[in-house]
Design an enzyme around this catalytic site. Structure first.
Site, PDB file in Angstrom:
ATOM      1  N   HIS A 209       0.762  -1.086   0.063  1.00 52.62           N
ATOM      2  CA  HIS A 209       0.049  -0.096   0.161  1.00 52.62           C
ATOM      3  C   HIS A 209       0.918   1.243  -0.078  1.00 52.62           C
ATOM      4  CE1 HIS A 209       1.034  -0.833   4.216  1.00 52.62           C
ATOM      5  NE2 HIS A 209       0.967   0.447   4.288  1.00 52.62           N
TER       6      HIS A 209
ATOM      7  N   ASP B  22       1.022   5.011   1.840  1.00 54.22           N
ATOM      8  CA  ASP B  22       0.556   5.587   3.180  1.00 54.22           C
ATOM      9  C   ASP B  22      -0.041   7.150   2.706  1.00 54.22           C
ATOM     10  OD1 ASP B  22       1.348   3.732   4.836  1.00 54.22           O
ATOM     11  OD2 ASP B  22       3.269   4.673   5.332  1.00 54.22           O
TER      12      ASP B  22
ATOM     13  N   HIS C 149       4.712  -0.390  -0.325  1.00 50.29           N
ATOM     14  CA  HIS C 149       5.445  -1.070   0.887  1.00 50.29           C
ATOM     15  C   HIS C 149       4.481  -1.772   1.462  1.00 50.29           C
ATOM     16  CE1 HIS C 149       4.120   2.193   3.180  1.00 50.29           C
ATOM     17  NE2 HIS C 149       4.008   1.574   4.418  1.00 50.29           N
TER      18      HIS C 149
ATOM     19  N   ARG D 173       3.988  -8.890  17.325  1.00 51.46           N
ATOM     20  CA  ARG D 173       4.854  -7.698  16.889  1.00 51.46           C
ATOM     21  C   ARG D 173       3.950  -6.127  17.147  1.00 51.46           C
ATOM     22  NH1 ARG D 173       6.214  -5.532  11.025  1.00 51.46           N
ATOM     23  NH2 ARG D 173       7.816  -3.912  11.432  1.00 51.46           N
TER      24      ARG D 173
END
Ligand SMILES: *[C@@H]1O[C@H](CO)[C@@H](O)[C@H](O)[C@H]1NC(C)=O
Ligand SMILES: *[C@@H]1O[C@H](CO)[C@@H](O)[C@H](O)[C@H]1NC(C)=O
Ligand SMILES: *[C@@H]1O[C@H](CO)[C@@H](O)[C@H](O)[C@H]1NC(C)=O
Ligand SMILES: *[C@@H]1O[C@H](CO)[C@@H](O)[C@H](O)[C@H]1NC(C)=O
Length: 725
Positions: free
Chosen positions: A654, A656, A706, A716
Site C-alpha cells: 500500500h 501511506d 510497501h 509484533r
C-alpha cells in the site's frame, strides 16, 4: 655600626606601631553561647582584625531573650566588672556591641575616625523607635536631623567614661539594660558629665529595626557595604535588632566581602568537612526521609536516582512515607528489590493514614532517637536530584541545616525563599532571581527551605528537641519547620554552587492511565525526554547513527525501552483493538482501504502529547534528513499496530496517506516475535530486523509503496504516524 643602632632605636618596627594603634581599641561583647550568629560576628571581626573580648561565654543567660523588652541586665553587670580593669586607661576606646545579630562592615581605622569625629566621650547607637518606655519621649532632646532615640545594642566610648556610666549599676540580670542606659542619657547632668551623644545619622551603628527601607547593599570596587539612604552614610556595624534578623542574614550573605561580584563566594570554602579519606564503614550515618505526599510523576526515576546516590548504602537508613495508593507498586518494587542493601528500610504507607506533618515528624524522630544518626536528609519525591554527589557535598559543607538549590526547569519556582512577607509567607528578595538562575552562586542564609535538605543530627538532640518540629500554629509543615529552626537562632542555608537537579511540576499529573508519565511531555518535558527518548537520539539529530537501509528510508534511534514498553502496555490495557475491517468508524468517511488491527492515539487521549512529541523530536530531524522540507508534523492518523500470526500477521502492499511516515518498532524480533519487517516494493528492499526503539522514516505517497511482512510467531507492535497527509 653606631648609626644603624641609632636608626633602629629611633624608628620602632612598623608592626609594633600597628599593634599599638590596635591596642587603643577593644571590642567587648556578651555571648553566653557560640551560636551561628555569634560565629558570623566573630568572622566579620576577624576579617577586619578587631581585637575582641567575649564576656559571659558558658554562663547561663538570665536575661530574657532579646525579643522582649526587658532583660539585658546581665550584660551591664559583665561590662561593669570588666571595665573596672580599664577604668584608668584614658586612651583606650571600647566598643560594646551585641554579637548574635551584629556584623562589622568596616575596620577599626574607620570606626575610630568616626568616633573621634563625633567629639564625645561616649556615643550610643540611635533608633527610629522608642522603647521600652514610650513615656520618656518628651525627655529626649530634639534633633535637627537623624534618629532621636537611644539603642543600647551598640556604643563606643573611652574606657574611663564607660566605666563611670555603668558604675552605679546594681540591677538584677533580668532588668533592662536599654532602660538603664536611656535613663543615664536622659539625665542632663549625666549626659553632660559622661559626655554622651547618639549616632543620629548611623555613621557608626545601623540598627535595622524600623529602618529597613533606609538600608541597601552597596557594591563598589570589590567591596560590599550597607548604605543608609536616609543619611547617605556607610555604617560600620549592622545590627539586626528586634524582628530584623532575617534582613541581617540577607545583608550578612554579602557583608563583609562574604560574596562579591568580583570574587564570588568567600565563605564557601571555609570550615569544610572532608569525607575523602573515610572508609565505607566510617561514613557518617544518614537517615534519609523520602516523602511521597501526592501523586508524583517519574517516581521510578526518583528511586533509580536514590539508588545511584554516591554514598555507602550500609550507612543509610531509609524512611519512606508514601501517602498515595497510586504509588504502592512502585514503592514495593523498590523496597523489595533493595531493602537488603540499606542499613534498614521502614515504610509508612497509605493504609497507615499518617498526615504529611506527622510523617515528617516521624522521620525526624527516628534520627533524633538514634544516637548513631549523624544526619537527617529529607527528600521529597518531586525532587529530581541529578547530581549523585549531592549528599556528600552537603555533608562536606558542614552546616547545621542546608539545602541544595533545586527549581522547576525554566521557572523561578524553587525550594527556598529569599525573604518572608510580614505574614510569614513568600516574599522575593532582591537577589532571588540571580540566585535561582545561577548568576550569583554561593551559600545563602535564607528564611525558608523545603523539598530537600540536610539537618545535622546532633542539633535534633540539643537545640531542636521539641517534639513536633513540623507543627507550628496553622503553618504548613515546611514553614513550621523553618519557623522552629529560626526560632532557635539556627541558620538555614541554601547552596547553589552545583547544579543539583530540579523540581518536577505536579500540577497536571493525572493518574487515570496505566503509565501516566507518558502524558507528562508538557508539564515535565526534560524528565519525559530522559525517560522516553533514546540516549542516542541526539547523535542521530547530528546526522550520526542514521542509517539508510533502503533508498530514502531513514532509520534511527528514537525511543527508550521504557517508551516502547509503556506504550504497548497502555494500548493492551486499553484493549479496544480494531477488528481489521474495511469499515472503520474512527476515521473520516468510515472506510479503511488497508486496515490493520490497531488503536489510535486519540482513543487513549494521547494525541496532543503525540503531536508535541512529533514536533519536538521528529520535526527537527526531518529538516536535517529531507533538507528544504519543513514539516508541521500534522497528522490525522497515528496508531499502534498489532501483528500476530493468528490475528493479522502482515499487511498488503500500500501507499501511506502521508507526505512521510514514521514507523517505530516497539518490541524485539527474535525474542518477542519472529518474522515481521517491512518491504519497499519499488526497490525490492526489505528491513527484516527492526530494532526496538528505532524508527523508520520514509516518504508516504508515490515512491514508497510497501508491505508489512508476516509475523510468524509471537506478537509484533509498531507505532505508525502518517505525517502531513
Ligand atoms: C561633649 O564634650 C564636647 C567637648 O569636649 C562638647 O562640645 C559637647 O557639647 C559635649 N557633649 C555633651 C552631650 O555634653
Ligand atoms: C587523606 O590522606 C592523605 C594520605 O594519607 C593525606 O595526605 C591527606 O591530607 C588526607 N586528606 C584529608 C582531607 O584528610
Ligand atoms: C548508543 O551508541 C553507542 C555508540 O554507538 C553505543 O555503544 C550504545 O550502546 C548506544 N546506546 C543504546 C542505548 O543503544
Ligand atoms: C528481490 O530480492 C530478493 C533477494 O533479496 C530476490 O530473491 C528476488 O528475486 C528479488 N525480486 C525481484 C522482483 O527483483
Amino acid at each position: 655600626m653606631l648609626m644603624l643602632l641609632m636608626l633602629l632605636f629611633l624608628m620602632p618596627p612598623e608592626n609594633n606601631s600597628a599593634k599599638q594603634q590596635q591596642d587603643d581599641l577593644l571590642v567587648l561583647t556578651v555571648a553566653t553561647k557560640e551560636t551561628e550568629g555569634f560565629r558570623r560576628f566573630q568572622r566579620s571581626a576577624q576579617f577586619f582584625n578587631y581585637e575582641i573580648k567575649v564576656l559571659g561565654l558558658g554562663e547561663a543567660w538570665h536575661g530574657e531573650d532579646d525579643k522582649k523588652t526587658a532583660g539585658g541586665g546581665q550584660k551591664v553587670r559583665l561590662l561593669k566588672s570588666v571595665l573596672e580593669e580599664y577604668a584608668d586607661k584614658e586612651d583606650l576606646v571600647i566598643l560594646f556591641t551585641e554579637s548574635y545579630d551584629v556584623i562589622f562592615a568596616s575596620g577599626p581605622a574607620e570606626l575610630l575616625k568616626k568616633f573621634k569625629q563625633a567629639k564625645s566621650k561616649v556615643v550610643f547607637s540611635s533608633e527610629t523607635l522608642i522603647y521600652p518606655d514610650r513615656r520618656l519621649e518628651a525627655k529626649y532632646p530634639q534633633v535637627r536631623e537623624g534618629k532621636r532615640f537611644l539603642g543600647s545594642g551598640g556604643f563606643i566610648g573611652y574606657a574611663p567614661f564607660l566605666s563611670k556610666l555603668v558604675a552605679d549599676w546594681e540591677g538584677p540580670d533580668s532588668a533592662s539594660d536599654q532602660l538603664f542606659y536611656t535613663k543615664a542619657f536622659l539625665d542632663p547632668e549625666k549626659r553632660e558629665s559622661i559626655n554622651i551623644t547618639l549616632d543620629h545619622r548611623c555613621r557608626i551603628f545601623q540598627n535595622l529595626n524600623g529602618a529597613l527601607d533606609e538600608v541597601v547593599l552597596k557594591f563598589e570596587n570589590g567591596r560590599v557595604r550597607a548604605r543608609n539612604l536616609a543619611f547617605d552614610t556607610l555604617p560600620v556595624l549592622i545590627h539586626g535588632n528586634g524582628p530584623t534578623k532575617l534582613q541581617l542574614n540577607y545583608l550578612g550573605n554579602y557583608i563583609p566581602q562574604t560574596w562579591t561580584f568580583e570574587m564570588g563566594c568567600a565563605v564557601c570554602g571555609e570550615g569544610l568537612k572532608s569525607l575523602k579519606n573515610l572508609t565505607e564503614d566510617t561514613f557518617p550515618m544518614v537517615l534519609i526521609g523520602v516523602f511521597i505526599e501526592q501523586p508524583t510523576p517519574f517516581l521510578s526515576q526518583f528511586f533509580e536516582r536514590l539508588q545511584k546516590l554516591r554514598y555507602p548504602k550500609r550507612r543509610i537508613q531509609l524512611f519512606i512515607h508514601n501517602r498515595e495508593e497510586h504509588h504502592l507498586s512502585q514503592v514495593n518494587t523498590f523496597v523489595n528489590g533493595h531493602r537488603e542493601e540499606y542499613r534498614w528500610v521502614k515504610v509508612v504507607g497509605p493504609e497507615d493514614r499518617v498526615e504529611n506533618a506527622d510523617a515528617r515528624n516521624m522521620g525526624i524522630d527516628l534520627c533524633r532517637q538514634d544516637p548513631v544518626c549523624e544526619y537527617y536528609f529529607s527528600l521529597d519525591a518531586e525532587v529530581a536530584l541529578k547530581d549523585p554527589d549531592t549528599l556528600r557535598i552537603l555533608i562536606e559543607q558542614n552546616k547545621l541545616v542546608i539545602a541544595p538549590l533545586v527549581c522547576r526547569l525554566g521557572k523561578l519556582w524553587s525550594n527556598f525563599w529569599g525573604a518572608l512577607s510580614a505574614e510569614g509567607y513568600y516574599a522575593r528578595s532582591e537577589d532571588y532571581v540571580d540566585i535561582v538562575q545561577g548568576r550569583r552562586t554561593g551559600l545563602w542564609n535564607v528564611p525558608y527551605i523545603s523539598s530537600v535538605y540536610l539537618i545535622d543530627g546532633s542539633i535534633l538532640r540539643s537545640q531542636l528537641t521539641q517534639p513536633a518540629l513540623f507543627r507550628s500554629g496553622k503553618l504548613d509543615a515546611d514553614m513550621a519547620l523553618c519557623h522552629n529552626i529560626r526560632e532557635q537562632g539556627i541558620f538555614l542555608f541554601v547552596t547553589n554552587q552545583h547544579q543539583f537537579g530540579h523540581i518536577l511540576s505536579l500540577e497536571n499529573y493525572q493518574t487515570t492511565h496505566l503509565h501516566n508519565d507518558l502524558w507528562q511531555i508538557f508539564s515535565n518535558p526534560e524528565d519525559w525526554k530522559e525517560k522516553y527518548i533514546h540516549e542516542n537520539y541526539t547523535a542521530a539529530l547530528k546526522g550520526k547513527l542514521v542509517e539508510t537501509p533502503c533508498p530514502d528510508v531513514y532509520w534511527f534511534p528514537l525511543f527508550t525501552d521504557a517508551a516502547c514498553d509503556e506504550l504497548v502496555e497502555e494500548m493492551e490495557n486499553f484493549g479496544q483493538w480494531s477488528k481489521g475491517d474495511n469499515t472503520d468508524t474512527r476515521i473520516l468517511g468510515g472506510y479503511e482501504n488497508v486496515p490493520t488491527i490497531d488503536i489510535h492515539m486519540n482513543q487513549i487521549n494521547f494525541e496532543r502529547e503525540w503531536y508535541k512529541f512529533l514536533l519536538d523530536y521528529i520535526a527537527p530531524i526531518t529538516e536535517k534528513l529531507y533538507p528544504g522540507y519543513y514539516t508541521r508534523t500534522q497528522f490525522e492518523l497515528a496508531f499502534v499496530v498489532r501483528y500476530k500470526p493468528e490475528e493479522q500477521p502482515s499487511l498488503m502492499p500500500h501507499h501511506d496517506a502521508s507526505t512521510f511516515t514514521i514507523n517505530i518498532a516497539l518490541n524485539r524480533v527474535g525474542i518477542d516475535y519472529e518474522g515481521g519487517g517491512c518491504r519497499f516494493l519499488r526497490y525490492n528492499c526489505s528491513i527484516r530486523a527492526p530494532r526496538k526503539g528505532w524508527t523508520l522514516m520514509h516518504p508516504g505517497r508515490l515512491t514508497h509503496y510497501h508491505e508489512g511482512l508476516p509475523t510468524t510467531k509471537g506478537t509484533r507492535y509498531i507505532a505508525v504516524s502518517f505525517l502531513d497527509p
